[in-house]
Design a protein around this motif. Structure first.
Motif, PDB file in Angstrom:
ATOM      1  N   LEU A   1      -6.758  11.015  -5.016  1.00 57.95           N
ATOM      2  CA  LEU A   1      -6.931  12.206  -5.943  1.00 57.95           C
ATOM      3  C   LEU A   1      -7.109  13.362  -4.861  1.00 57.95           C
ATOM      4  N   SER A   2      -8.220  14.102  -4.648  1.00 54.83           N
ATOM      5  CA  SER A   2      -8.063  14.978  -3.737  1.00 54.83           C
ATOM      6  C   SER A   2      -8.615  14.900  -2.184  1.00 54.83           C
ATOM      7  N   THR A   3      -9.074  13.740  -1.928  1.00 51.60           N
ATOM      8  CA  THR A   3      -9.762  13.298  -0.754  1.00 51.60           C
ATOM      9  C   THR A   3      -8.573  12.792   0.232  1.00 51.60           C
ATOM     10  N   PRO A   4      -8.344  13.546   1.317  1.00 51.95           N
ATOM     11  CA  PRO A   4      -7.348  13.129   2.274  1.00 51.95           C
ATOM     12  C   PRO A   4      -7.557  11.822   2.891  1.00 51.95           C
TER      13      PRO A   4
ATOM     14  N   THR B   1       4.466   7.420   2.108  1.00 49.99           N
ATOM     15  CA  THR B   1       5.164   8.549   1.293  1.00 49.99           C
ATOM     16  C   THR B   1       4.420   9.601   0.992  1.00 49.99           C
ATOM     17  N   PHE B   2       4.338  10.250  -0.330  1.00 54.19           N
ATOM     18  CA  PHE B   2       3.639  11.186  -0.628  1.00 54.19           C
ATOM     19  C   PHE B   2       3.596  11.615  -2.016  1.00 54.19           C
ATOM     20  N   ARG B   3       2.294  11.938  -2.672  1.00 54.62           N
ATOM     21  CA  ARG B   3       2.319  12.160  -4.149  1.00 54.62           C
ATOM     22  C   ARG B   3       2.539  13.671  -4.159  1.00 54.62           C
ATOM     23  N   MET B   4       3.607  13.926  -4.855  1.00 58.56           N
ATOM     24  CA  MET B   4       4.101  15.398  -5.021  1.00 58.56           C
ATOM     25  C   MET B   4       3.447  16.109  -6.360  1.00 58.56           C
ATOM     26  N   ARG B   5       2.810  15.539  -7.142  1.00 62.33           N
ATOM     27  CA  ARG B   5       2.013  16.005  -8.271  1.00 62.33           C
ATOM     28  C   ARG B   5       0.448  15.448  -8.032  1.00 62.33           C
TER      29      ARG B   5
ATOM     30  N   ILE C   1       0.948  -1.214   0.153  1.00 59.62           N
ATOM     31  CA  ILE C   1       0.123  -0.044  -0.038  1.00 59.62           C
ATOM     32  C   ILE C   1       0.868   1.080  -0.017  1.00 59.62           C
ATOM     33  N   GLU C   2       0.851   1.981  -0.816  1.00 58.65           N
ATOM     34  CA  GLU C   2       1.543   3.398  -1.000  1.00 58.65           C
ATOM     35  C   GLU C   2       0.478   4.435  -0.472  1.00 58.65           C
ATOM     36  N   ASN C   3       0.895   4.640   0.919  1.00 56.02           N
ATOM     37  CA  ASN C   3      -0.096   5.774   1.463  1.00 56.02           C
ATOM     38  C   ASN C   3       0.597   6.944   1.107  1.00 56.02           C
ATOM     39  N   ASN C   4      -0.035   7.718   0.209  1.00 52.56           N
ATOM     40  CA  ASN C   4       0.730   8.856  -0.298  1.00 52.56           C
ATOM     41  C   ASN C   4      -0.092  10.028  -0.047  1.00 52.56           C
ATOM     42  N   GLY C   5      -0.985   9.936   0.924  1.00 52.27           N
ATOM     43  CA  GLY C   5      -1.731  11.321   1.471  1.00 52.27           C
ATOM     44  C   GLY C   5      -3.073  11.555   0.914  1.00 52.27           C
TER      45      GLY C   5
END
Length: 667
Positions: A192-195, A251-255, A185-189
Motif C-alpha cells: 500500500l503506502s509502506t516502502p 518490479t514496481f506498482r505504477m498505480r 514474490i512480486e517486489n513492487n516497492g
C-alpha cells in the motif's frame, strides 16, 4: 532488413531458443491484460465497477509464469495478476461478470475482483488474509507428489505479504518436504503506502532462501524474456527433480494499491524511472526493431483485443443483476453430502475412547486411499496421545506426515490437498493450539464452498478439555469459537461408540469438520464398540435417558458428569447428549422441552458466549409457552483454566450442576 526501433529499449532481450511465434504470443498475452485494465479504469470512474487493483506495468510476471506452466498445473494468483487469468484464457465475459458481482462470474456475487478460484482453469484465487495462499500451494504440491504426476504449481504474493507468519511457515514446510512450488514474490516497492525499507531489513527478499535451505533467484520482473526463459528452465527441471524455488521479481506498482488510494506517496522521480522500464512498451519496441511487429500490426492487434473486450462487456452488462435467494444462500454454505449409513457389525470389543478414535481413524484410512494425516509427532512417535501409533508402518510416510510446529501452514496445506483431490486429516496436538491456525480455519476452510464452490475436505482433530491438570494452554474446550462460523461442522462425542462412528462420517463428509476429543475421557471411558467400520449421522443427538420432569442437555465430559449426578437419585429426566454442535439437533431439544417443561444446559466451556447461551435463546424463542421454569445454564468459571487440582475442581461446573439441578426441579 530490420526496421529501426520506434523508441529506446531499456532492457537487453535474449531470445535464445525462443521462436518467433512464441515472441508474438508473449506480446499479445501482455497486451490483453493491459488493454482490459485501461478499460476497467474507465468503467471504475463511470461507477460501473466498484473497485480495481491495478497490475499495469507488471504484466511480464503473470504472463511469463503462466506461460511456462501446463494448463493442468495449478496457479495461485493475487490482486495484480490479471495476466494469469487471461493467459489461461478464461472467457472475458465471465471475468467481467465476476467484477460486477453477477451470477455468471465465479462467486455468484459473494466475493469480488480476483477473490475466486476455478477448477476448470486450475486457478486458486486469494483471500484478503494473504499468508494462507502459500500454505495452500504446499498442499497442492504435496498432492502432486503423491500422484507422482511430475507437476509443479506456482503461487504469488507481494513483498508486503512476506512479512506474514503464514508465509514463513509455508516456505519452511515446502523446504522440509521438498515440494515442487514456485514461490513468486512480486517486489513492487510498496505495501500500500509502506516502502520496502519499512517492510524488511535484508538486502533482497530472495536472500531468505538461504535460511530456508531453498534454491532462490532474483529476476528482472519487467523483462518478459528473462522471466520466461529462466522459469521455463526451472520448471522443466523441477518436474524431474521436485523442490521448492523462491523467486523475487523486481518490479514496481505504477498505480495505487487500489485505485482509491492513489500514488501521492511515491516520489515523481521514482515513478518516472519505472515508467521507462514498462514491460509492454519495451518489448513492443524490441519486436518492432526485430522486424516481428510493425506499428500497423500493433494497432491491428489492439483493435482486435479492444473489440473482444467490448463484445464481452456487452454480454456482461446485459446480464441481469443477481438476486438473493435465501434457500440458495444457505444451501451453498456446505457441499451437499448424502450420508449413507454403514451399519455396525454384531462383533464388538471393549475399547477406551482413545482406542475407538484410533481404530476409526485407521479403518477410514484403509477405506479411503486418498486420505493424508498430518500433525506434530504423529509418525514414529504415534502422537502425544498415541492415537496414530503404528500408522506409519501401516500407511507409509507419504500419508502419515510429521509436520513442523506451524499450525497455520498445515491447516492451509490441508486445504490445498482437498483442492487437489485428497482428504486431509490434521491432528491439532491440543485444541488450544488452534489459535495458531485460526485464520485459515475460519477464513479459508469455512468460506471456500460458499465463495466459489470449492469443497474443503478436511477434518481437524481437536484434543481438548480440562480435568487433567494441564493448565491454561492445554485444557481449553473452545468449540464455541467455531460454531459461530458458518461453513464449519463441529462434532464432540462423549463415548467410544459415537467417536468411532462419527469420525468415520466426518472423514466421509467433504466439508470441514472440527472433531473434538476430550482428553480426560481418552482412557477413563470404556464401551463395547463394533470391530468393523461403521458410520453415524452428523447432526443427530442421542437420548441417553428418558424422563418427564426435566430436560438435561450437555455434551463431552458434561455427559458423564450428568450421568454421575443422576445415578441413584430417582430423577425422571431426559438426558440429551448433543454429540454434534454444528449442525445442532435443536428439534430433539424442542421435543424434550415440550414434554418436560424444564431445561438445564451443562457445558464445560465458560458461560458467556457458549453453546448453552444459544440453546437457551432458541428454546426461549420457540418453546416459551411450554416452559414451567426459567432455563438454567451451568458452566465453568469466567477464568482461564487453572493448573492446581483444587483450583481446577472449583473452576469446572460438575459439582455446581447438582445444586442447580435440584433448584430447578424444585422451582
Amino acid at each position: 532488413m530490420k526496421s529501426q526501433p520506434a523508441a529506446p529499449i531499456y532492457f537487453t532481450y535474449n531470445r535464445s531458443g525462443i521462436d518467433d511465434n512464441t515472441l508474438i504470443q508473449l506480446y499479445e498475452r501482455m497486451l490483453k491484460p493491459r488493454l482490459i485494465e485501461e478499460k476497467m479504469l474507465i468503467l471504475l470512474r463511470q461507477g460501473k465497477i466498484s473497485k480495481w487493483f491495478s497490475g499495469i506495468g507488471q504484466e511480464a510476471i503473470s504472463v511469463g509464469v503462466t506461460s511456462v506452466l501446463q494448463q493442468d498445473e495449478y496457479i495461485l494468483p493475487m490482486h495484480r495478476n490479471l495476466g494469469v487469468f487471461t493467459t489461461r484464457e478464461i472467457p472475458l465475459h465471465r471475468l467481467f461478470s465476476q467484477w460486477q458481482g453477477k451470477a455468471n462470474g465465479f462467486t455468484k456475487g459473494r466475493d469480488r475482483s480476483f477473490h475466486f478460484g476455478t477448477q476448470e482453469f486450475k486457478i486458486v484465487g486469494m483471500i484478503s488474509h494473504l499468508g494462507p495462499q502459500f500454505g495452500v500451494a504446499d498442499g497442492i504440491a504435496t498432492a502432486n507428489l503423491l500422484k507422482k504426476n511430475n507437476q509443479v504449481c506456482a503461487v504469488f504474493t507481494g513483498e508486503g505479504g512476506t512479512s506474514e507468519g503464514d508465509i514463513h511457515e509455508a516456505l519452511n514446510v515446502a523446504s522440509v518436504w521438498q515440494l515442487p512450488v514456485l514461490f513468486c514474490i512480486e517486489n513492487n516497492g510498496y505495501g500500500l503506502s509502506t516502502p520496502t525499507s519499512e517492510q524488511y531489513n535484508c538486502k533482497n527478499l530472495v536472500d531468505r532462501g538461504i535460511g530456508y535451505g531453498m534454491e532462490s533467484h532474483r529476476i528482472e520482473g519487467n523483462n518478459i524474456l528473462e522471466v520466461y526463459s529462466k522459469l521455463q528452465a526451472l520448471v522443466e527441471d523441477m518436474r524431474k527433480n521436485p523442490r521448492p524455488v523462491l523467486l523475487e521479481f523486481e518490479t514496481f506498482r505504477m498505480r495505487g494499491h487500489e485505485e482509491a488510494s492513489g500514488t501521492k506517496y511515491v516520489p515523481d522521480e521514482l515513478m518516472n524511472t519505472w515508467a521507462e522500464r514498462d514491460p509492454l512498451i519495451n518489448f513492443e519496441n524490441y519486436l518492432i526493431s526485430e522486424g516481428l511487429l510493425s506499428e500497423t500490426k500493433v494497432e491491428t492487434l489492439k483493435t482486435q483485443i479492444k473489440n473482444e473486450i467490448n463484445e464481452n462487456l456487452d454480454i456482461a452488462f446485459a446480464e441481469e443483476e443477481i438476486t438473493s435467494d435465501k434457500s440458495n444462500e444457505l444451501n451453498d454454505v456446505f457441499q451437499e453430502f448424502a450420508y449413507e449409513e454403514v451399519s455396525s457389525n454384531s462383533k464388538t470389543t471393549e475399547l477406551r475412547l482413545v482406542d475407538a478414535i484410533s481404530e476409526g481413524l485407521k479403518q477410514s484410512m484403509e477405506r479411503h486411499d486418498n486420505t493424508v494425516i498430518m500433525g506434530q509427532d504423529i509418525a514414529e512417535y504415534g502422537g502425544v496421545f498415541k492415537i496414530t501409533e503404528g500408522f506409519l508402518e501401516a500407511f507409509g510416510k507419504e500419508r502419515v506426515r510429521n509436520t513442523p510446529i506451524c499450525e497455520s501452514a498445515i491447516v492451509s496445506a490441508a486445504m490445498g490437498l482437498s483442492i487437489n483431490g485428497y482428504k486431509a486429516i490434521m491432528e491439532m496436538q491440543f485444541a488450544d493450539f488452534a489459535t495458531s491456525g485460526f485464520n485459515p480455519i475460519v477464513n479459508y476452510l469455512a468460506k471456500s464452498h460458499y465463495r466459489w464452490n470449492q469443497k474443503a475436505d478436511v477434518v481437524i482433530r481437536m484434543p481438548c478439555g480440562a480435568g487433567v491438570g494441564a493448565g491454561p494452554f492445554h485444557s481449553q474446550t473452545n468449540e464455541a469459537w467455531f460454531t459461530h462460523t458458518p461453513g464449519l461442522k463441529v462434532v464432540y462425542p462423549a463415548f467410544p461408540y459415537d467417536a468411532k462412528g462419527l469420525l468415520a462420517t466426518a472423514i466421509e463428509d467433504p466439508n470441514p469438520v472440527l472433531f473434538f476429543e476430550h482428553k480426560a475421557l481418552y482412557r477413563s471411558i470404556r464401551q463395547d464398540v463394533p470391530t468393523d467400520y461403521f458410520t453415524l449421522p452428523i447432526g443427530k443427538a442421542a437420548l441417553l435417558q428418558n424422563g418427564t420432569d426435566i430436560t438435561i442437555v450437555t455434551y463431552g465430559a458434561g455427559v458423564h458428569w450428568a450421568l454421575a449426578t443422576l445415578e441413584g437419585q430417582g430423577i425422571s429426566a431426559d438426558l440429551i447428549d448433543l454429540r454434534t454442535l454444528a449442525p445442532l439437533d435443536i428439534e430433539a431439544i424442542y421435543a424434550s422441552v415440550k414434554k418436560t417443561g424444564k431445561l438445564i444446559i451443562l457445558q464445560e466451556d465458560s458461560m458467556f458466549g457458549g453453546i448453552a447461551s444459544d440453546i437457551a435463546a432458541l428454546v426461549s424463542e420457540h418453546c416459551f409457552e411450554s416452559l414451567d421454569a426459567p432455563i438454567k445454564r451451568v458452566a465453568s468459571l469466567e477464568t482461564p483454566v487453572p493448573f492446581a487440582a483444587n483450583l481446577e475442581a472449583e473452576y469446572l461446573p460438575n459439582e455446581r450442576f447438582k445444586v442447580e439441578l435440584d433448584n430447578l426441579l424444585a422451582y
